[in-house]
Write an enzyme that holds these catalytic residues in place. Structure first.
Site: not given
Length: 141
Positions: A16-17
């Site tokens: 994810d980010q």
């Protein structure tokens, strides 16, 4: 008890980010572990589907302990935690490269006819598979 192990390389697309593995991807790794366990016991989930049966997940739980990151290799350990000829509960541990537990979880399954989605007694349709599951779960009892 019989424990199957498979290695999974963490891909960039699975993060994810924040740079850690997105939580839902562990369910995909559980599936990899489950199908590897089935193969290690001498059976094929793909063949079960060709024969007209499915084994849907009816419940799942996951506990996150440590983050995994892109470039690491996870070890997925899978075993049969419960089996009664109708329901199967698979348990999982995902270990990081240092051997620490990153994730634990379980998935609960039944077996259904593909065309009707009606539950079946697994042991009645797959007696050899049933015997292998009985043996695999009893090894640890």
């Amino acid at each position: 008890m019989f424990v199957s192990e498979v290695k999974v390389d963490v891909r960039y697309a699975e993060t994810d980010q924040m740079g850690v593995v997105y939580h839902a991807n562990y369910l995909v790794w559980f599936e990899i572990g489950r199908t590897t366990l089935i193969k290690d016991l001498g059976f094929s989930y793909a063949q079960m589907e060709k024969d007209g049966f499915l084994s849907p997940v009816i419940d799942a739980n996951i506990s996150y302990k440590k983050s995994m990151r892109f470039g690491e290799t996870a070890t997925v350990r899978t075993w049969i935690d419960f089996y009664d000829g109708f329901r199967t509960v698979y348990s999982y541990e995902i270990l990081n490269p240092e051997g620490e537990v990153a994730v634990t979880g379980q998935t609960h399954h039944i077996c259904v006819k593909k065309e009707t989605f009606r539950p079946i007694r697994f042991k009645n349709y797959f007696p050899e598979w049933h015997e292998a599951y009985e043996k695999a779960k009893k090894q640890g009892e």
